[in-house]
Design an enzyme around this catalytic site. Sequence first.
Site, PDB file in Angstrom:
ATOM      1  N   TYR A  90       0.861  -1.173   0.000  1.00  0.00           N
ATOM      2  CA  TYR A  90       0.000   0.000   0.000  1.00  0.00           C
ATOM      3  C   TYR A  90       0.905   1.233   0.000  1.00  0.00           C
ATOM      4  O   TYR A  90       1.413   1.660   1.032  1.00  0.00           O
ATOM      5  CB  TYR A  90      -0.900   0.037   1.236  1.00  0.00           C
ATOM      6  CG  TYR A  90      -1.989  -1.006   1.286  1.00  0.00           C
ATOM      7  CD1 TYR A  90      -2.198  -1.902   0.248  1.00  0.00           C
ATOM      8  CD2 TYR A  90      -2.815  -1.097   2.390  1.00  0.00           C
ATOM      9  CE1 TYR A  90      -3.198  -2.853   0.307  1.00  0.00           C
ATOM     10  CE2 TYR A  90      -3.825  -2.046   2.460  1.00  0.00           C
ATOM     11  CZ  TYR A  90      -4.003  -2.925   1.415  1.00  0.00           C
ATOM     12  OH  TYR A  90      -5.002  -3.872   1.490  1.00  0.00           O
ATOM     13  N   PHE A 235     -13.728  -5.184   0.231  1.00  0.00           N
ATOM     14  CA  PHE A 235     -14.914  -4.582  -0.385  1.00  0.00           C
ATOM     15  C   PHE A 235     -16.131  -4.764   0.522  1.00  0.00           C
ATOM     16  O   PHE A 235     -17.204  -5.151   0.061  1.00  0.00           O
ATOM     17  CB  PHE A 235     -15.204  -5.185  -1.750  1.00  0.00           C
ATOM     18  CG  PHE A 235     -14.490  -4.527  -2.897  1.00  0.00           C
ATOM     19  CD1 PHE A 235     -13.775  -3.359  -2.722  1.00  0.00           C
ATOM     20  CD2 PHE A 235     -14.546  -5.081  -4.161  1.00  0.00           C
ATOM     21  CE1 PHE A 235     -13.117  -2.761  -3.788  1.00  0.00           C
ATOM     22  CE2 PHE A 235     -13.898  -4.489  -5.231  1.00  0.00           C
ATOM     23  CZ  PHE A 235     -13.179  -3.322  -5.048  1.00  0.00           C
ATOM     24  N   PRO A 236     -16.039  -4.481   1.820  1.00  0.00           N
ATOM     25  CA  PRO A 236     -17.191  -4.697   2.698  1.00  0.00           C
ATOM     26  C   PRO A 236     -18.379  -3.804   2.351  1.00  0.00           C
ATOM     27  O   PRO A 236     -19.510  -4.115   2.713  1.00  0.00           O
ATOM     28  CB  PRO A 236     -16.647  -4.382   4.091  1.00  0.00           C
ATOM     29  CG  PRO A 236     -15.516  -3.436   3.846  1.00  0.00           C
ATOM     30  CD  PRO A 236     -14.888  -3.907   2.562  1.00  0.00           C
ATOM     31  N   LEU A 237     -18.107  -2.691   1.650  1.00  0.00           N
ATOM     32  CA  LEU A 237     -19.176  -1.782   1.254  1.00  0.00           C
ATOM     33  C   LEU A 237     -19.417  -1.819  -0.253  1.00  0.00           C
ATOM     34  O   LEU A 237     -19.996  -0.888  -0.828  1.00  0.00           O
ATOM     35  CB  LEU A 237     -18.857  -0.357   1.716  1.00  0.00           C
ATOM     36  CG  LEU A 237     -18.826  -0.186   3.239  1.00  0.00           C
ATOM     37  CD1 LEU A 237     -18.352   1.200   3.620  1.00  0.00           C
ATOM     38  CD2 LEU A 237     -20.194  -0.465   3.832  1.00  0.00           C
ATOM     39  N   GLY A 238     -18.979  -2.885  -0.906  1.00  0.00           N
ATOM     40  CA  GLY A 238     -19.290  -3.079  -2.310  1.00  0.00           C
ATOM     41  C   GLY A 238     -18.706  -2.041  -3.231  1.00  0.00           C
ATOM     42  O   GLY A 238     -19.246  -1.787  -4.300  1.00  0.00           O
ATOM     43  N   THR A 241     -21.294   0.751  -3.991  1.00  0.00           N
ATOM     44  CA  THR A 241     -22.688   0.384  -4.253  1.00  0.00           C
ATOM     45  C   THR A 241     -23.528   0.455  -2.988  1.00  0.00           C
ATOM     46  O   THR A 241     -24.669   0.927  -3.006  1.00  0.00           O
ATOM     47  CB  THR A 241     -22.767  -1.031  -4.848  1.00  0.00           C
ATOM     48  OG1 THR A 241     -22.040  -1.056  -6.077  1.00  0.00           O
ATOM     49  CG2 THR A 241     -24.206  -1.447  -5.093  1.00  0.00           C
TER      50      THR A 241
END
Length: 348
Positions: A90, A235-238, A241
């Site tokens: 990162y 991607f816990p929040l898509g 989306t």
Amino acid sequence: MDTQPSPDVPTGPEVPVSPEPHGEPTASEGARGTFSLGGTLTVGRLGFGTGGLVGPGYWGPRHDGPERSLTVLRRAVDRGVTLIDTADNYGPDVAEELVARALHPYPAGLVIATKGGVVRTGPNIWHIAGRPEQLRAMCEASLRRLRADTIDLYQLHRLDPDVPMADQLGALLELQQAGKIRHIGLDSISAAELTRARELAPIASVQNRYNLLDRASEDVLRLCERTGTAFLPWFPLGNGTLTGGGKPGHPATATLTPIAAAHGATTGQIALAWLLHHSPALLPTPGTSSPAHLDENLAAARIALTAEELARLDALGDVPDEPAQPDERNEPDRWGEGGNRTVDESDE
């Protein structure tokens, strides 16, 4: 982070999940709780990911100066976060250095997780590097950047298809036995690979893409539940989306919006609350560089969803996900991932 090597390395497959609440209690048992990582490190189930502290494509710093990122990291810990998830690529190097600058000396009970096994050569461009000598060198470099003697959780960012799994995990076992890492984790693996890996080494955690709309790794999650393995969903929040950043009129909106309104919450908070309710093995680590959005994410742990609301949200598993470009409101711990090739991660 405990910076002293520990000889106590768990060898058994069963690790207990603790249902006791961490911080403020909620009305739903286990919705906000703790997890016994590797059987030795108790962490709150809602952590903080550092991918949002670096620039697009995980390249360079996100901001001209470090102060905003340092403030968010310190605020996360002040608000009770006990699991910080980062990676050597990162930046590269930037996120680990920010973690150390903000939080070292690490307070008691804070667990730092990082990853190795991937080399980043440009924005959205990386390749897998899983030879034992590469993994050893990466771990040593992470120890220096994090100013630690022992890394609490060292995760193999990808299994290298050109290197036997036994050789890759063997290198991590050697580092573990030398006291340089406490627990071993894996990233983006199948249930069959996790089963095989557990025959070779004690695996404390898995990171796979998983959220309210994307449950392709449900079989991996269930295996993690049976074996006491932590599952850190990326991607816990898509990728926008689930925070309203996706396409207008997405089918999930009709379900999420009234539930959010009933709780005086945002749709993103409901998506995080669903993860915490869905499985006691799920440990989301949403990231952001905004103190306000950090507070919003952490407040999701106080939401107690009803059985009827959970049933409606569970039904969204059949709705196709429509990934959106990350925005300031949803700076995920993943801009996207690919395989052992040069990729544009934003396309994933």
